[in-house]
Design an enzyme around this catalytic site. Structure first.
Site, PDB file in Angstrom:
ATOM      1  N   ARG A 106     -45.211 -95.408 -35.744  1.00  0.00           N
ATOM      2  CA  ARG A 106     -45.091 -96.849 -35.981  1.00  0.00           C
ATOM      3  C   ARG A 106     -46.023 -97.277 -37.112  1.00  0.00           C
ATOM      4  O   ARG A 106     -45.745 -98.214 -37.857  1.00  0.00           O
ATOM      5  CB  ARG A 106     -45.367 -97.645 -34.698  1.00  0.00           C
ATOM      6  CG  ARG A 106     -45.238 -99.155 -34.882  1.00  0.00           C
ATOM      7  CD  ARG A 106     -44.992 -99.909 -33.571  1.00  0.00           C
ATOM      8  NE  ARG A 106     -45.715 -99.363 -32.461  1.00  0.00           N
ATOM      9  CZ  ARG A 106     -47.006 -99.586 -32.196  1.00  0.00           C
ATOM     10  NH1 ARG A 106     -47.717-100.408 -32.961  1.00  0.00           N
ATOM     11  NH2 ARG A 106     -47.591 -99.017 -31.171  1.00  0.00           N
ATOM     12  N   TYR A 159     -28.151-116.607 -44.515  1.00  0.00           N
ATOM     13  CA  TYR A 159     -27.576-115.697 -43.522  1.00  0.00           C
ATOM     14  C   TYR A 159     -27.831-116.281 -42.123  1.00  0.00           C
ATOM     15  O   TYR A 159     -28.925-116.789 -41.848  1.00  0.00           O
ATOM     16  CB  TYR A 159     -28.256-114.329 -43.683  1.00  0.00           C
ATOM     17  CG  TYR A 159     -27.808-113.344 -42.655  1.00  0.00           C
ATOM     18  CD1 TYR A 159     -26.540-112.781 -42.720  1.00  0.00           C
ATOM     19  CD2 TYR A 159     -28.640-112.981 -41.597  1.00  0.00           C
ATOM     20  CE1 TYR A 159     -26.110-111.878 -41.758  1.00  0.00           C
ATOM     21  CE2 TYR A 159     -28.225-112.079 -40.639  1.00  0.00           C
ATOM     22  CZ  TYR A 159     -26.950-111.535 -40.721  1.00  0.00           C
ATOM     23  OH  TYR A 159     -26.529-110.654 -39.768  1.00  0.00           O
ATOM     24  N   ASP A 231     -34.365-112.965 -50.293  1.00  0.00           N
ATOM     25  CA  ASP A 231     -33.476-111.996 -49.650  1.00  0.00           C
ATOM     26  C   ASP A 231     -32.472-111.551 -50.716  1.00  0.00           C
ATOM     27  O   ASP A 231     -31.633-112.328 -51.156  1.00  0.00           O
ATOM     28  CB  ASP A 231     -32.766-112.656 -48.466  1.00  0.00           C
ATOM     29  CG  ASP A 231     -31.781-111.720 -47.754  1.00  0.00           C
ATOM     30  OD1 ASP A 231     -31.318-110.747 -48.368  1.00  0.00           O
ATOM     31  OD2 ASP A 231     -31.466-111.995 -46.574  1.00  0.00           O
ATOM     32  N   LYS A 256     -26.777-102.865 -45.641  1.00  0.00           N
ATOM     33  CA  LYS A 256     -25.650-103.201 -46.510  1.00  0.00           C
ATOM     34  C   LYS A 256     -25.648-102.265 -47.723  1.00  0.00           C
ATOM     35  O   LYS A 256     -25.519-101.080 -47.551  1.00  0.00           O
ATOM     36  CB  LYS A 256     -25.738-104.681 -46.893  1.00  0.00           C
ATOM     37  CG  LYS A 256     -26.084-105.615 -45.705  1.00  0.00           C
ATOM     38  CD  LYS A 256     -24.986-105.756 -44.690  1.00  0.00           C
ATOM     39  CE  LYS A 256     -25.397-106.492 -43.420  1.00  0.00           C
ATOM     40  NZ  LYS A 256     -26.043-107.785 -43.578  1.00  0.00           N
TER      41      LYS A 256
HETATM   42  C1  LIG Z   1     -26.868-108.595 -42.828  1.00  0.00           C
HETATM   43  C2  LIG Z   1     -27.833-109.507 -43.469  1.00  0.00           C
HETATM   44  C3  LIG Z   1     -29.094-109.731 -42.914  1.00  0.00           C
HETATM   45  C4  LIG Z   1     -29.516-109.124 -41.577  1.00  0.00           C
HETATM   46  O1  LIG Z   1     -29.644-107.757 -41.642  1.00  0.00           O
HETATM   47  P1  LIG Z   1     -29.498-106.763 -40.371  1.00  0.00           P
HETATM   48  O2  LIG Z   1     -29.730-105.430 -40.986  1.00  0.00           O
HETATM   49  O3  LIG Z   1     -28.123-106.959 -39.822  1.00  0.00           O
HETATM   50  O4  LIG Z   1     -30.555-107.164 -39.401  1.00  0.00           O
HETATM   51  C5  LIG Z   1     -29.966-110.559 -43.588  1.00  0.00           C
HETATM   52  N1  LIG Z   1     -29.634-111.149 -44.753  1.00  0.00           N
HETATM   53  C6  LIG Z   1     -28.418-110.973 -45.315  1.00  0.00           C
HETATM   54  C7  LIG Z   1     -28.105-111.659 -46.598  1.00  0.00           C
HETATM   55  C8  LIG Z   1     -27.481-110.143 -44.697  1.00  0.00           C
HETATM   56  O5  LIG Z   1     -26.283-109.987 -45.252  1.00  0.00           O
END
Ligand SMILES: *Cc1c(COP(=O)(O)O)cnc(C)c1O
Length: 444
Positions: A106, A159, A231, A256
């Site tokens: 961790r 999101y 983000d 993603k």
């Molecule tokens: C999918 C997504 C998240 C969250 O990510 P996870 O890996 O599903 O926790 C946050 N921001 C954006 C823009 C996303 O597309």
């Protein structure tokens, strides 16, 4: 427990200390604050010198471990929860450099360090920390950079998970957020309060793919002395690098595009070492570390990020151009289409487009459902950024918690469809879509 023993040498550290100027709670990780040496980038393994290399090369080589024991070419998977301790590791707690030693997974693991180094190199950052999901990265980053009573100015097109975090979790801790139009810079400035500590925006919004001007946000953050957290899930460092425009921390859902194969959930926060150390210290408490095997998969996925993103962008633009000509389509959103409201901005701050295309068809949600049902290549699922094309409707997935009227106010009209273009041959996707359009429009 290893870590408890090591920490017990610090029994006299304050249990309820004030938060230091850096915003870190001394009860969390006093040893981090006691660090007297200069922070280096990293933590670092024996890896390639990356000076002057391009994204294509960094994606392949940065962070790969030179394992002299075996001479293996790829980074091994260090599937171990714990590491042998020596005096240096014990000392690392007392002297604040535990993040630079292997103690317990961790806290740190070579598989994490390897992929973190690749991610930091791609973003042009000093340091990165990986998480078990994008939401773990986002939640931990916000909690690390906000003090009790702190305030966030964020986009009103976030999101859903991030929106829920701001809405449900911040008030529990005396923190708050104001949501504003991400392209209204006067409104962003006006929303800043004396206790505002973070500006939080997404590089490309979902689903309408609006582009925020990172230069203007960076300028506001610098002038007002506030940290800019971005983000960049929809753009990735191949498309744009927010730190260059003045962002302090970049977060991603690595689930993603970064991983790119729809087979892994992960997240990352990237930035200056000092800030990432603070985020790491809070990750220790919230616990969202990334497992070594998942690190290996993410590192492997990242090796093709540069070529994948360009292929995603090419495919998306070809499909978007086809859709723009189709009589059954009302509107198409893709930042590299000249018809997109932010096209000029996108060309200025982005190397290529993203793989997402959003479009609105004639016949409303019912027609949209039938179009999606009849497609064979692009399959109906949520999420994005994988090599395979995925197609979904905001009204019954990402934006199902809103009413039709609320969606319309956001610009999400009936018939709105979101395509995450994979890396297939665009002509195959277009044929698939054309066939499906022909079926649904001949039914009418
Ligand atoms: C999918 C997504 C998240 C969250 O990510 P996870 O890996 O599903 O926790 C946050 N921001 C954006 C823009 C996303 O597309």
């Amino acid at each position: 427990m290893v870590s408890t023993n090591a920490l017990s040498s610090n029994r006299d550290m304050p249990i309820r200390g004030d938060r230091g100027a850096a915003g870190i709670d001394s009860k969390v990780a006093g040893w981090l604050e006691s660090m007297d040496r200069k922070r280096q980038s990293g933590p670092h393994l024996d890896t390639l010198d990356i000076e002057g290399l391009s994204d294509e090369t960094l994606a392949v080589h940065a962070g790969s471990v030179n394992d002299s024991a075996t001479g293996c070419v790829g980074t091994p998977i260090y599937q171990s929860t714990t590491f042998l301790l020596n005096d240096d590791q014990y000392r690392s707690f007392a002297q604040g450099y535990a993040r630079d030693r292997f103690i317990y997974t961790r806290y740190g693991n070579p598989s994490q360090w390897s992929v973190q180094e690749k991610l930091a190199a791609l973003e042009g950052a000093e340091s990165a920390v990986v998480f078990s999901s994008g939401m773990a990265a986002i939640a931990t980053t916000l909690m690390a950079l906000l003090d009790p009573g702190g305030h966030v100015v964020a986009s009103n097109e976030l999101y859903g998970g991030t929106y829920n975090f701001l809405n449900m979790e911040l008030p529990n801790t005396g923190m708050s957020a104001t949501l504003v139009d991400p392209r209204n810079y006067a409104a962003i400035e006006a929303a800043i309060q004396p206790n505002t500590q973070i500006l939080y925006f997404e590089t490309i919004t979902n689903p309408l793919l609006k582009i925020v001007d990172l230069r203007r946000l960076g300028e506001i953050a610098a002038r007002r002395g506030i940290r800019l957290v971005v983000d960049a899930t929809f753009s990735t460092p191949i498309v744009t690098k927010p730190l260059r425009f003045g962002a302090h921390v970049v977060v991603h859902s690595a689930t993603k595009y970064l991983n790119g194969h729809s087979d892994l959930v992960a997240g990352v926060a990237v930035g200056e070492r000092k800030l990432v150390d603070q985020i790491w210290a809070r990750m220790l408490n919230f616990g969202g570390c990334l497992d070594p095997h998942a690190c290996f998969m993410l590192e492997r996925g990242l090796k093709t990020l540069a070529i994948r993103m360009q292929a995603h962008a090419r495919t998306a633009l070809a499909v978007a151009s086809y859709l723009e000509m189709h009589p059954g389509v009302r509107r198409v959103y893709h930042p590299m289409l000249p018809s997109h409201a932010d096209h000029d901005l996108a060309k200025e701050i982005m190397r290529c487009g993203t793989g997402n295309v959003t479009f609105e068809i004639e016949g409303g949600d019912e027609a949209a459902l039938r179009l999606v049902d009849n497609m064979k290549l692009a399959r109906s699922a949520t999420s994005l950024g994988g090599v395979e094309s995925l197609i979904s409707l905001p009204f019954n997935s990402s934006h199902s918690s809103f009413t039709a009227k609320q969606r319309a106010e956001m610009g999400i009209m009936p018939g709105c469809i979101r395509l995450s273009a994979g890396i297939e041959d665009p002509q195959d996707l277009i044929r698939d879509m054309d066939r499906s359009f022909n079926i649904i429009f001949s039914e009418r």
